[in-house]
Design a protein around this motif. Structure first.
Motif, PDB file in Angstrom:
ATOM      1  N   LEU A 299       0.867  -1.177   0.000  1.00 40.31           N
ATOM      2  CA  LEU A 299       0.000   0.000   0.000  1.00 40.31           C
ATOM      3  C   LEU A 299       0.901   1.224   0.000  1.00 40.31           C
ATOM      4  O   LEU A 299       1.712   1.403   0.918  1.00 40.31           O
ATOM      5  CB  LEU A 299      -0.897   0.004   1.237  1.00 40.31           C
ATOM      6  N   VAL A 300       0.795   2.065  -1.012  1.00 38.59           N
ATOM      7  CA  VAL A 300       1.661   3.242  -1.155  1.00 38.59           C
ATOM      8  C   VAL A 300       0.826   4.494  -0.884  1.00 38.59           C
ATOM      9  O   VAL A 300      -0.317   4.609  -1.340  1.00 38.59           O
ATOM     10  CB  VAL A 300       2.306   3.265  -2.546  1.00 38.59           C
ATOM     11  N   VAL A 301       1.433   5.440  -0.151  1.00 37.69           N
ATOM     12  CA  VAL A 301       0.672   6.548   0.430  1.00 37.69           C
ATOM     13  C   VAL A 301       1.225   7.900   0.011  1.00 37.69           C
ATOM     14  O   VAL A 301       2.425   8.158   0.129  1.00 37.69           O
ATOM     15  CB  VAL A 301       0.683   6.445   1.972  1.00 37.69           C
ATOM     16  N   GLY A 302       0.340   8.761  -0.480  1.00 36.24           N
ATOM     17  CA  GLY A 302       0.655  10.153  -0.744  1.00 36.24           C
ATOM     18  C   GLY A 302       0.277  11.028   0.439  1.00 36.24           C
ATOM     19  O   GLY A 302      -0.329  10.567   1.415  1.00 36.24           O
ATOM     20  N   SER A 303       0.605  12.313   0.366  1.00 37.27           N
ATOM     21  CA  SER A 303       0.407  13.232   1.486  1.00 37.27           C
ATOM     22  C   SER A 303      -0.476  14.408   1.095  1.00 37.27           C
ATOM     23  O   SER A 303      -0.349  14.973   0.008  1.00 37.27           O
ATOM     24  CB  SER A 303       1.763  13.763   1.965  1.00 37.27           C
ATOM     25  N   GLY A 320       2.083   8.987  -9.333  1.00 39.37           N
ATOM     26  CA  GLY A 320       2.129   7.799 -10.152  1.00 39.37           C
ATOM     27  C   GLY A 320       1.836   8.156 -11.592  1.00 39.37           C
ATOM     28  O   GLY A 320       1.875   9.326 -11.960  1.00 39.37           O
ATOM     29  N   PRO A 321       1.599   7.173 -12.420  1.00 35.98           N
ATOM     30  CA  PRO A 321       1.505   5.749 -12.091  1.00 35.98           C
ATOM     31  C   PRO A 321       2.874   5.098 -12.081  1.00 35.98           C
ATOM     32  O   PRO A 321       3.903   5.775 -12.185  1.00 35.98           O
ATOM     33  CB  PRO A 321       0.645   5.210 -13.242  1.00 35.98           C
ATOM     34  N   GLN A 327      -1.945   1.748 -10.994  1.00 35.89           N
ATOM     35  CA  GLN A 327      -2.404   2.908 -10.233  1.00 35.89           C
ATOM     36  C   GLN A 327      -1.816   2.904  -8.827  1.00 35.89           C
ATOM     37  O   GLN A 327      -2.315   2.227  -7.929  1.00 35.89           O
ATOM     38  CB  GLN A 327      -3.935   2.929 -10.186  1.00 35.89           C
ATOM     39  N   LYS A 328      -0.749   3.612  -8.638  1.00 35.07           N
ATOM     40  CA  LYS A 328      -0.141   3.853  -7.338  1.00 35.07           C
ATOM     41  C   LYS A 328       0.255   5.321  -7.281  1.00 35.07           C
ATOM     42  O   LYS A 328       0.655   5.862  -8.305  1.00 35.07           O
ATOM     43  CB  LYS A 328       1.087   2.948  -7.120  1.00 35.07           C
ATOM     44  N   PRO A 329       0.103   6.005  -6.145  1.00 35.55           N
ATOM     45  CA  PRO A 329      -0.262   5.488  -4.823  1.00 35.55           C
ATOM     46  C   PRO A 329      -1.719   5.041  -4.756  1.00 35.55           C
ATOM     47  O   PRO A 329      -2.543   5.463  -5.560  1.00 35.55           O
ATOM     48  CB  PRO A 329      -0.021   6.689  -3.906  1.00 35.55           C
ATOM     49  N   PRO A 405      -3.356  10.599  -9.735  1.00 34.05           N
ATOM     50  CA  PRO A 405      -1.958  10.187  -9.643  1.00 34.05           C
ATOM     51  C   PRO A 405      -1.268  10.548  -8.334  1.00 34.05           C
ATOM     52  O   PRO A 405      -0.197  10.001  -8.044  1.00 34.05           O
ATOM     53  CB  PRO A 405      -1.298  10.933 -10.814  1.00 34.05           C
ATOM     54  N   ARG A 406      -1.877  11.449  -7.527  1.00 33.73           N
ATOM     55  CA  ARG A 406      -1.241  11.822  -6.261  1.00 33.73           C
ATOM     56  C   ARG A 406      -2.121  11.515  -5.047  1.00 33.73           C
ATOM     57  O   ARG A 406      -1.637  11.049  -4.026  1.00 33.73           O
ATOM     58  CB  ARG A 406      -0.856  13.296  -6.299  1.00 33.73           C
ATOM     59  N   TYR A 407      -3.415  11.784  -5.129  1.00 32.47           N
ATOM     60  CA  TYR A 407      -4.322  11.394  -4.046  1.00 32.47           C
ATOM     61  C   TYR A 407      -4.546   9.884  -4.007  1.00 32.47           C
ATOM     62  O   TYR A 407      -4.989   9.344  -3.006  1.00 32.47           O
ATOM     63  CB  TYR A 407      -5.695  12.053  -4.237  1.00 32.47           C
TER      64      TYR A 407
END
Length: 437
Positions: A299-303, A320-321, A327-329, A405-407
């Motif tokens: 699980l990859v997390v944005g801020s 991302g991606p 599709q990450k984060p 791509p960021r949220y």
């Protein structure tokens, strides 16, 4: 644990454990990073007054050794954080310690190099570890490279060329390193041109080149590797020593063989906090996820900034991606100006920003989900656990449906995630009822 407990009984626990003074890093408040991250995930609040997301969780931590990865000199070419056996052993150690207890591992670390398609050894190893038994998860920071100009992409036409322009700063610290990844069915020839416009020659696929100083040390090293063993793609790695002239270096890619629909390339400049190089020209801040942040099951997390009503994205939060289009984060969490425990104090807090801070908020949420599932007699495999976290995310922002791509799929929602577990448990209870026929 016994050593830590004994040290805590001393007047200065840090001195008892052999720690020196915390280094002063420009632009980074002291505090220390690991303590701050741990408090966000699982602090009990008895010092700061504000507990972490999962304050009753047991805490195990590892200070990973990464001496198996080159950080200096030409050996950094073909050496990536994603290849660190020691880092993967650290993750395995934590799962081994947990045994059959639910466990989530937080990784707030990252660099820029690597294939960005989930094929690195660490990412593949993490996928394997979380698949071995249920109730395991690994949560990883997206990275803080948005706006740094560390990514470029383009296409090389058959018989044509494309320029990758690499801006090396004045007073370069240590070195600068660049990687170009492209499809295994293509064959490029790489030409390197100095800021003065002089061509240093070209290097075909499958060859290496080196430029030495008068004292015999390496000023420049280029490795043009054919068919990376993990994904079959080709990779061009270039190392520039700090003594090279500053300015814009040009990597000219010549398309000697380009497959139908091929010719695409992605390039990344490795992280160098004191003197970060960047690509010249219009920025392309897509595909700026970190070296470890492209796995299949992590699980990859944005801020985002939770202090503001609009919950805007943090300016630094990577996008991302992945290079292979996934599709990450997956989600985002508060990581901007977060107050949490200040190391070497009994009750102090310090404010820090980064996807490093957003990630433990999600790790704490996953711990709550795993605890709720265990209490209700439900095991969660990695795919189901990811689905719960993703589908319970709030989409206001980024907006209804889809993925940003960021949220990611949205801002994490703890209450909705726990409700999802409760609903899953109700279905599970129905399925285990024995109906005689």
């Amino acid at each position: 644990a016994a050593d830590v407990d004994q040290a805590l009984g001393q007047l200065d626990p840090y001195q008892a454990l052999g720690y020196g003074p915390e280094p002063d890093r420009p632009g980074r408040p002291k505090g220390s990073h690991g303590t701050h991250v741990t408090d966000i995930a699982a602090g009990n609040g008895r010092g700061s007054g504000v507990p972490g997301v999962a304050p009753k969780a047991d805490i195990a931590f590892v200070q990973p050794a990464v001496s198996d990865i080159a950080w200096q000199g030409q050996q950094v070419v073909d050496s990536s954080f994603g290849d660190s056996v020691q880092l993967l052993e650290a993750v395995r150690f934590l799962f081994d310690e947990a045994a059959d207890r639910p466990c989530v591992v937080n990784i707030s670390l990252g660099t820029n190099g690597g294939p960005h398609d989930g094929s690195s050894l660490v990412e593949r190893g993490i996928d394997s570890l979380v698949s071995q038994q249920p109730n395991r998860a690994v949560v990883i920071a997206a990275s803080n490279s948005f706006g740094d100009g560390i990514h470029a992409a383009g296409a090389v036409a058959p018989g044509g060329s494309a320029d990758v322009r690499w801006s090396v700063p004045e007073a370069l610290v240590s070195h600068s390193e660049l990687e170009v990844w492209y499809g295994g069915a293509d064959r490029f020839r790489a030409e390197l041109i100095t800021p003065a416009g002089d061509s240093l020659g070209s290097v075909p696929l499958g060859s290496n080149a080196r430029l030495r100083a008068n004292d015999g040390t390496t000023l420049l090293f280029l490795s043009h590797r054919r068919a990376d063993p993990n994904n079959g793609d080709n990779v061009l790695g270039i190392f520039l020593d700090e003594r090279v002239p500053p300015g814009v270096w040009t990597v000219r890619l010549h398309g000697e063989q380009v497959a139908t629909g091929g010719g695409l390339y992605h390039a990344w400049i490795e992280r160098n906090d004191p003197s970060q190089a960047s690509f010249a020209g219009p920025p392309d801040d897509s595909h700026t996820l970190g070296s470890l942040s492209c796995g299949q099951l992590s699980l990859v997390v944005g801020s985002y900034d939770a202090h503001k009503a609009a919950k805007p994205l943090s300016w630094f939060s990577s996008a991302g991606p992945t290079r292979d289009g996934r599709q990450k984060p997956e989600v985002s969490a508060p990581g901007h100006d977060v107050f949490a425990a200040h190391s070497r104090t009994g009750s102090g807090v310090v404010r820090k920003s980064g996807t490093s801070m957003a990630t433990p908020a999600v790790a704490g949420l996953v711990a709550l989900v795993l605890a709720e599932a265990r209490a209700r007699g439900v095991d969660l495999d990695a795919v189901t656990l990811r689905r719960i976290v993703v589908e319970s995310a709030r989409s206001d922002p980024p907006g209804p449906g889809g993925w940003d791509p960021r949220y990611g799929h949205g801002r994490v929602g703890a209450a909705e995630a726990l409700r999802a577990v409760q609903k899953l448990a109700e279905v599970h209870d129905l399925l285990v009822i024995d109906h005689p026929f």
